[in-house]
Design a protein around this motif. Sequence first.
Motif, PDB file in Angstrom:
ATOM      1  N   THR A 159       0.852  -1.188   0.000  1.00  0.00           N
ATOM      2  CA  THR A 159       0.000   0.000   0.000  1.00  0.00           C
ATOM      3  C   THR A 159       0.889   1.240   0.000  1.00  0.00           C
ATOM      4  OG1 THR A 159      -0.136   0.056   2.420  1.00  0.00           O
ATOM      5  CG2 THR A 159      -1.861  -1.167   1.255  1.00  0.00           C
ATOM      6  N   GLU A 160       0.353   2.349  -0.487  1.00  0.00           N
ATOM      7  CA  GLU A 160       1.153   3.572  -0.560  1.00  0.00           C
ATOM      8  C   GLU A 160       1.613   4.033   0.819  1.00  0.00           C
ATOM      9  OE1 GLU A 160      -0.824   6.639  -2.690  1.00  0.00           O
ATOM     10  OE2 GLU A 160      -0.926   5.511  -4.582  1.00  0.00           O
ATOM     11  N   ASP A 161       0.800   3.777   1.834  1.00  0.00           N
ATOM     12  CA  ASP A 161       1.157   4.199   3.189  1.00  0.00           C
ATOM     13  C   ASP A 161       2.489   3.595   3.642  1.00  0.00           C
ATOM     14  OD1 ASP A 161      -1.181   5.593   3.239  1.00  0.00           O
ATOM     15  OD2 ASP A 161      -2.261   4.193   4.538  1.00  0.00           O
ATOM     16  N   ASN A 162       2.807   2.408   3.146  1.00  0.00           N
ATOM     17  CA  ASN A 162       4.030   1.730   3.581  1.00  0.00           C
ATOM     18  C   ASN A 162       5.296   2.409   3.082  1.00  0.00           C
ATOM     19  OD1 ASN A 162       2.477  -0.129   4.882  1.00  0.00           O
ATOM     20  ND2 ASN A 162       2.983  -1.859   3.563  1.00  0.00           N
ATOM     21  N   GLU A 163       5.173   3.245   2.050  1.00  0.00           N
ATOM     22  CA  GLU A 163       6.364   3.886   1.491  1.00  0.00           C
ATOM     23  C   GLU A 163       7.109   4.697   2.546  1.00  0.00           C
ATOM     24  OE1 GLU A 163       5.046   6.160  -1.841  1.00  0.00           O
ATOM     25  OE2 GLU A 163       4.497   4.402  -3.035  1.00  0.00           O
ATOM     26  N   GLY A 164       6.359   5.228   3.514  1.00  0.00           N
ATOM     27  CA  GLY A 164       6.989   6.041   4.541  1.00  0.00           C
ATOM     28  C   GLY A 164       7.956   5.283   5.420  1.00  0.00           C
ATOM     29  N   LEU A 165       7.797   3.972   5.511  1.00  0.00           N
ATOM     30  CA  LEU A 165       8.677   3.177   6.361  1.00  0.00           C
ATOM     31  C   LEU A 165      10.113   3.221   5.868  1.00  0.00           C
ATOM     32  CD1 LEU A 165       8.930   1.150   8.743  1.00  0.00           C
ATOM     33  CD2 LEU A 165       8.498  -0.667   7.082  1.00  0.00           C
ATOM     34  N   TYR A 166      10.297   3.356   4.553  1.00  0.00           N
ATOM     35  CA  TYR A 166      11.630   3.301   3.955  1.00  0.00           C
ATOM     36  C   TYR A 166      12.212   4.686   3.697  1.00  0.00           C
ATOM     37  CZ  TYR A 166       9.433  -1.198   3.186  1.00  0.00           C
ATOM     38  OH  TYR A 166       8.757  -2.375   3.379  1.00  0.00           O
ATOM     39  N   ALA A 172      14.224   6.667  10.803  1.00  0.00           N
ATOM     40  CA  ALA A 172      14.486   7.287  12.108  1.00  0.00           C
ATOM     41  C   ALA A 172      13.610   6.651  13.176  1.00  0.00           C
ATOM     42  CB  ALA A 172      14.232   8.792  12.033  1.00  0.00           C
ATOM     43  N   ALA A 173      12.364   6.333  12.821  1.00  0.00           N
ATOM     44  CA  ALA A 173      11.474   5.658  13.768  1.00  0.00           C
ATOM     45  C   ALA A 173      11.995   4.261  14.091  1.00  0.00           C
ATOM     46  CB  ALA A 173      10.061   5.584  13.193  1.00  0.00           C
ATOM     47  N   CYS A 174      12.507   3.558  13.079  1.00  0.00           N
ATOM     48  CA  CYS A 174      13.089   2.237  13.323  1.00  0.00           C
ATOM     49  C   CYS A 174      14.301   2.349  14.248  1.00  0.00           C
ATOM     50  CB  CYS A 174      13.504   1.587  12.006  1.00  0.00           C
ATOM     51  SG  CYS A 174      12.133   1.069  10.944  1.00  0.00           S
ATOM     52  N   ALA A 175      15.139   3.349  13.991  1.00  0.00           N
ATOM     53  CA  ALA A 175      16.320   3.544  14.827  1.00  0.00           C
ATOM     54  C   ALA A 175      15.926   3.856  16.264  1.00  0.00           C
ATOM     55  CB  ALA A 175      17.189   4.665  14.253  1.00  0.00           C
ATOM     56  N   ARG A 176      14.817   4.566  16.436  1.00  0.00           N
ATOM     57  CA  ARG A 176      14.368   4.950  17.780  1.00  0.00           C
ATOM     58  C   ARG A 176      14.058   3.741  18.640  1.00  0.00           C
ATOM     59  NH1 ARG A 176       9.915   5.602  20.761  1.00  0.00           N
ATOM     60  NH2 ARG A 176       8.542   4.728  19.153  1.00  0.00           N
ATOM     61  N   GLY A 203      22.091   7.307   8.957  1.00  0.00           N
ATOM     62  CA  GLY A 203      23.045   7.070  10.036  1.00  0.00           C
ATOM     63  C   GLY A 203      23.335   5.614  10.333  1.00  0.00           C
ATOM     64  N   PHE A 204      22.685   4.687   9.612  1.00  0.00           N
ATOM     65  CA  PHE A 204      22.964   3.270   9.850  1.00  0.00           C
ATOM     66  C   PHE A 204      24.373   2.931   9.372  1.00  0.00           C
ATOM     67  CE2 PHE A 204      18.421   3.231  10.328  1.00  0.00           C
ATOM     68  CZ  PHE A 204      18.181   2.212  11.242  1.00  0.00           C
ATOM     69  N   ARG A 205      25.030   2.076  10.124  1.00  0.00           N
ATOM     70  CA  ARG A 205      26.405   1.686   9.832  1.00  0.00           C
ATOM     71  C   ARG A 205      26.456   0.242   9.326  1.00  0.00           C
ATOM     72  NH1 ARG A 205      28.561   0.948  14.376  1.00  0.00           N
ATOM     73  NH2 ARG A 205      26.726   1.254  15.688  1.00  0.00           N
ATOM     74  N   ILE A 224      20.735  -4.855   5.287  1.00  0.00           N
ATOM     75  CA  ILE A 224      21.107  -4.892   6.701  1.00  0.00           C
ATOM     76  C   ILE A 224      21.851  -3.620   7.071  1.00  0.00           C
ATOM     77  CG2 ILE A 224      22.401  -6.156   8.476  1.00  0.00           C
ATOM     78  CD1 ILE A 224      22.210  -8.583   6.508  1.00  0.00           C
ATOM     79  N   GLY A 225      21.531  -3.078   8.244  1.00  0.00           N
ATOM     80  CA  GLY A 225      22.248  -1.936   8.774  1.00  0.00           C
ATOM     81  C   GLY A 225      22.258  -1.976  10.291  1.00  0.00           C
ATOM     82  N   VAL A 226      23.290  -1.394  10.889  1.00  0.00           N
ATOM     83  CA  VAL A 226      23.418  -1.361  12.348  1.00  0.00           C
ATOM     84  C   VAL A 226      23.019   0.027  12.846  1.00  0.00           C
ATOM     85  CG1 VAL A 226      25.026  -1.547  14.286  1.00  0.00           C
ATOM     86  CG2 VAL A 226      25.236  -3.104  12.347  1.00  0.00           C
ATOM     87  N   SER A 227      22.248   0.050  13.909  1.00  0.00           N
ATOM     88  CA  SER A 227      21.678   1.274  14.456  1.00  0.00           C
ATOM     89  C   SER A 227      22.739   2.341  14.720  1.00  0.00           C
ATOM     90  CB  SER A 227      20.935   0.968  15.764  1.00  0.00           C
ATOM     91  OG  SER A 227      20.618   2.155  16.448  1.00  0.00           O
ATOM     92  N   PRO A 228      22.411   3.594  14.385  1.00  0.00           N
ATOM     93  CA  PRO A 228      23.346   4.686  14.665  1.00  0.00           C
ATOM     94  C   PRO A 228      23.450   5.025  16.147  1.00  0.00           C
ATOM     95  CG  PRO A 228      21.294   5.555  13.777  1.00  0.00           C
ATOM     96  CD  PRO A 228      21.214   4.053  13.655  1.00  0.00           C
ATOM     97  N   GLY A 229      22.517   4.472  16.959  1.00  0.00           N
ATOM     98  CA  GLY A 229      22.510   4.799  18.383  1.00  0.00           C
ATOM     99  C   GLY A 229      23.669   4.218  19.155  1.00  0.00           C
TER     100      GLY A 229
END
Length: 229
Positions: A159-166, A172-176, A203-205, A224-229
Amino acid sequence: MSTPYDIPEAPEVLDRREGPYGEVVLRRHGDLLQIIANGCFLMDTSDGRSERLLVDAALAALDPEATGPRVLIGGLGVGFSLAHAAGQSRWGRITVVEREPAVVEWHRAGPLSALSEEALADPRTEIVEQDLIAYVNETSDTFDALCLDIDNGPGWTVTEDNEGLYSPSGLAACARVLKPRGVLAVWSAEPSPEFEGTLRNAGFRQVRTEEIPVARGVPDVVHIGVSPG
Protein backbone atom coordinates in the motif's frame (compact mmCIF):
# COMPACT_ATOMS: atom_id res chain seq x y z
CA MET A 1 11.41 -29.65 -15.91
CA SER A 2 9.87 -31.51 -13.01
CA THR A 3 8.68 -29.72 -9.90
CA PRO A 4 8.29 -30.98 -6.31
CA TYR A 5 4.79 -29.54 -6.21
CA ASP A 6 1.65 -30.67 -7.96
CA ILE A 7 0.37 -27.33 -9.30
CA PRO A 8 -3.10 -27.31 -10.87
CA GLU A 9 -4.03 -24.63 -13.37
CA ALA A 10 -6.26 -22.53 -11.14
CA PRO A 11 -5.74 -21.69 -7.45
CA GLU A 12 -8.52 -22.31 -4.93
CA VAL A 13 -9.61 -19.36 -2.80
CA LEU A 14 -9.82 -20.53 0.82
CA ASP A 15 -10.76 -17.18 2.33
CA ARG A 16 -11.27 -13.63 1.15
CA ARG A 17 -11.57 -10.69 3.56
CA GLU A 18 -11.97 -6.95 3.30
CA GLY A 19 -9.50 -5.86 5.94
CA PRO A 20 -8.58 -2.43 7.31
CA TYR A 21 -6.08 -1.90 4.46
CA GLY A 22 -7.96 -3.51 1.59
CA GLU A 23 -8.65 -7.01 0.35
CA VAL A 24 -6.60 -9.93 1.62
CA VAL A 25 -6.93 -13.43 0.17
CA LEU A 26 -5.66 -16.85 1.18
CA ARG A 27 -5.38 -19.30 -1.71
CA ARG A 28 -4.34 -22.91 -2.16
CA HIS A 29 -2.42 -23.65 -5.35
CA GLY A 30 -1.60 -27.33 -5.40
CA ASP A 31 0.52 -27.96 -2.30
CA LEU A 32 1.13 -24.26 -1.73
CA LEU A 33 -0.70 -21.69 0.36
CA GLN A 34 -0.54 -18.13 -0.97
CA ILE A 35 -1.34 -14.72 0.50
CA ILE A 36 -2.58 -12.00 -1.87
CA ALA A 37 -3.14 -8.40 -0.72
CA ASN A 38 -5.06 -5.96 -2.91
CA GLY A 39 -4.37 -8.18 -5.92
CA CYS A 40 -0.61 -8.20 -5.22
CA PHE A 41 1.07 -11.56 -4.60
CA LEU A 42 2.91 -11.35 -1.29
CA MET A 43 4.27 -14.78 -0.44
CA ASP A 44 3.63 -18.50 -0.41
CA THR A 45 4.76 -21.62 1.41
CA SER A 46 7.04 -22.88 -1.36
CA ASP A 47 10.42 -22.23 0.23
CA GLY A 48 11.11 -19.88 3.13
CA ARG A 49 14.85 -19.54 2.58
CA SER A 50 14.72 -15.76 2.33
CA GLU A 51 12.53 -15.43 5.43
CA ARG A 52 14.98 -17.59 7.38
CA LEU A 53 17.94 -15.57 6.10
CA LEU A 54 16.18 -12.40 7.26
CA VAL A 55 16.27 -13.71 10.84
CA ASP A 56 19.70 -15.33 10.57
CA ALA A 57 21.31 -12.20 9.13
CA ALA A 58 19.97 -10.07 11.96
CA LEU A 59 21.15 -12.53 14.59
CA ALA A 60 24.61 -12.84 13.02
CA ALA A 61 25.03 -9.05 12.97
CA LEU A 62 24.27 -8.69 16.68
CA ASP A 63 26.89 -8.40 19.38
CA PRO A 64 27.71 -12.06 20.21
CA GLU A 65 27.83 -11.06 23.87
CA ALA A 66 24.19 -9.94 23.84
CA THR A 67 22.05 -12.05 26.17
CA GLY A 68 18.48 -12.90 25.23
CA PRO A 69 18.20 -10.32 22.43
CA ARG A 70 14.70 -9.11 21.61
CA VAL A 71 13.53 -9.25 18.01
CA LEU A 72 10.65 -7.45 16.32
CA ILE A 73 9.35 -9.22 13.20
CA GLY A 74 7.35 -6.93 10.95
CA GLY A 75 4.75 -9.02 9.15
CA LEU A 76 3.51 -12.48 10.10
CA GLY A 77 3.05 -13.62 6.50
CA VAL A 78 3.00 -17.40 6.17
CA GLY A 79 4.94 -17.70 9.43
CA PHE A 80 8.40 -18.73 8.20
CA SER A 81 10.27 -15.92 9.99
CA LEU A 82 8.43 -16.46 13.28
CA ALA A 83 8.88 -20.23 13.17
CA HIS A 84 12.59 -19.86 12.44
CA ALA A 85 13.15 -17.34 15.23
CA ALA A 86 11.24 -19.50 17.70
CA GLY A 87 13.47 -22.42 16.72
CA GLN A 88 16.56 -20.48 17.82
CA SER A 89 17.22 -20.59 21.55
CA ARG A 90 19.34 -17.44 21.57
CA TRP A 91 16.43 -15.07 20.98
CA GLY A 92 14.67 -13.68 24.03
CA ARG A 93 11.31 -12.02 23.40
CA ILE A 94 9.91 -12.45 19.85
CA THR A 95 7.36 -9.78 18.94
CA VAL A 96 5.46 -10.05 15.66
CA VAL A 97 3.53 -7.03 14.39
CA GLU A 98 0.80 -7.86 11.86
CA ARG A 99 -1.85 -5.39 10.74
CA GLU A 100 -4.25 -7.82 9.04
CA PRO A 101 -6.55 -9.62 11.53
CA ALA A 102 -7.32 -12.25 8.88
CA VAL A 103 -3.66 -13.29 8.66
CA VAL A 104 -3.46 -13.70 12.42
CA GLU A 105 -6.66 -15.76 12.40
CA TRP A 106 -5.39 -18.00 9.59
CA HIS A 107 -2.44 -18.83 11.84
CA ARG A 108 -4.34 -19.25 15.09
CA ALA A 109 -7.18 -21.40 13.78
CA GLY A 110 -6.86 -21.73 10.03
CA PRO A 111 -4.86 -23.36 7.24
CA LEU A 112 -1.58 -21.67 8.23
CA SER A 113 -1.66 -23.01 11.79
CA ALA A 114 0.42 -26.07 10.85
CA LEU A 115 3.34 -23.75 10.06
CA SER A 116 3.19 -21.63 13.20
CA GLU A 117 1.44 -23.64 15.92
CA GLU A 118 4.60 -24.42 17.91
CA ALA A 119 5.98 -20.90 17.50
CA LEU A 120 2.73 -19.30 18.66
CA ALA A 121 2.74 -21.56 21.72
CA ASP A 122 6.31 -20.51 22.58
CA PRO A 123 6.19 -18.33 25.72
CA ARG A 124 8.65 -15.90 24.10
CA THR A 125 6.20 -15.10 21.29
CA GLU A 126 3.94 -12.05 21.32
CA ILE A 127 1.57 -11.12 18.46
CA VAL A 128 0.62 -7.45 18.12
CA GLU A 129 -2.25 -6.61 15.74
CA GLN A 130 -1.24 -3.13 14.59
CA ASP A 131 0.17 -1.31 11.60
CA LEU A 132 3.97 -1.56 11.76
CA ILE A 133 4.58 2.12 11.02
CA ALA A 134 2.21 3.15 13.80
CA TYR A 135 3.85 0.65 16.14
CA VAL A 136 7.43 1.87 15.66
CA ASN A 137 6.24 5.45 16.09
CA GLU A 138 4.24 4.79 19.25
CA THR A 139 5.82 1.93 21.21
CA SER A 140 8.01 2.53 24.23
CA ASP A 141 9.65 -0.90 23.82
CA THR A 142 13.13 -1.29 22.39
CA PHE A 143 14.61 -4.18 20.46
CA ASP A 144 17.97 -5.62 19.55
CA ALA A 145 16.81 -6.46 16.02
CA LEU A 146 14.07 -5.45 13.59
CA CYS A 147 13.29 -7.96 10.82
CA LEU A 148 10.90 -6.32 8.36
CA ASP A 149 9.01 -8.20 5.66
CA ILE A 150 5.75 -6.34 5.03
CA ASP A 151 6.23 -5.50 1.33
CA ASN A 152 7.90 -6.84 -1.78
CA GLY A 153 10.64 -4.33 -1.09
CA PRO A 154 11.31 -0.62 -0.45
CA GLY A 155 10.32 0.21 -4.02
CA TRP A 156 7.40 -2.22 -4.30
CA THR A 157 5.04 -1.65 -1.40
CA VAL A 158 1.69 -3.33 -0.80
CA THR A 159 0.00 0.00 0.00
CA GLU A 160 1.15 3.57 -0.56
CA ASP A 161 1.16 4.20 3.19
CA ASN A 162 4.03 1.73 3.58
CA GLU A 163 6.36 3.89 1.49
CA GLY A 164 6.99 6.04 4.54
CA LEU A 165 8.68 3.18 6.36
CA TYR A 166 11.63 3.30 3.95
CA SER A 167 11.96 7.08 4.01
CA PRO A 168 14.38 9.00 6.28
CA SER A 169 11.58 9.61 8.82
CA GLY A 170 10.55 5.95 8.76
CA LEU A 171 14.12 4.78 9.27
CA ALA A 172 14.49 7.29 12.11
CA ALA A 173 11.47 5.66 13.77
CA CYS A 174 13.09 2.24 13.32
CA ALA A 175 16.32 3.54 14.83
CA ARG A 176 14.37 4.95 17.78
CA VAL A 177 13.13 1.50 18.82
CA LEU A 178 16.51 -0.15 18.29
CA LYS A 179 18.93 -0.50 21.15
CA PRO A 180 22.50 0.76 20.64
CA ARG A 181 24.22 -1.39 17.98
CA GLY A 182 20.84 -2.92 17.16
CA VAL A 183 20.28 -4.43 13.72
CA LEU A 184 17.73 -3.53 11.05
CA ALA A 185 17.11 -6.22 8.41
CA VAL A 186 14.72 -5.52 5.52
CA TRP A 187 13.58 -8.16 3.01
CA SER A 188 13.21 -7.20 -0.64
CA ALA A 189 12.32 -9.02 -3.85
CA GLU A 190 15.14 -7.19 -5.62
CA PRO A 191 18.29 -5.25 -4.73
CA SER A 192 17.87 -1.52 -4.10
CA PRO A 193 21.09 0.55 -4.16
CA GLU A 194 18.89 3.61 -3.55
CA PHE A 195 17.63 2.14 -0.28
CA GLU A 196 21.19 1.30 0.74
CA GLY A 197 22.00 4.98 0.30
CA THR A 198 18.96 6.00 2.35
CA LEU A 199 20.07 3.68 5.15
CA ARG A 200 23.55 5.24 5.18
CA ASN A 201 22.16 8.77 5.07
CA ALA A 202 19.91 7.89 8.03
CA GLY A 203 23.04 7.07 10.04
CA PHE A 204 22.96 3.27 9.85
CA ARG A 205 26.40 1.69 9.83
CA GLN A 206 27.83 -1.48 8.28
CA VAL A 207 25.16 -1.30 5.56
CA ARG A 208 25.21 -4.29 3.22
CA THR A 209 22.94 -6.44 1.07
CA GLU A 210 22.82 -10.24 1.23
CA GLU A 211 21.42 -12.08 -1.79
CA ILE A 212 19.21 -15.19 -1.81
CA PRO A 213 19.43 -16.99 -5.18
CA VAL A 214 16.11 -17.85 -6.83
CA ALA A 215 15.27 -20.28 -9.62
CA ARG A 216 14.98 -17.50 -12.20
CA GLY A 217 15.17 -13.73 -12.32
CA VAL A 218 16.90 -11.34 -9.93
CA PRO A 219 17.71 -12.67 -6.44
CA ASP A 220 15.76 -11.85 -3.31
CA VAL A 221 17.83 -9.81 -0.88
CA VAL A 222 18.07 -8.73 2.74
CA HIS A 223 19.25 -5.17 3.39
CA ILE A 224 21.11 -4.89 6.70
CA GLY A 225 22.25 -1.94 8.77
CA VAL A 226 23.42 -1.36 12.35
CA SER A 227 21.68 1.27 14.46
CA PRO A 228 23.35 4.69 14.66
CA GLY A 229 22.51 4.80 18.38
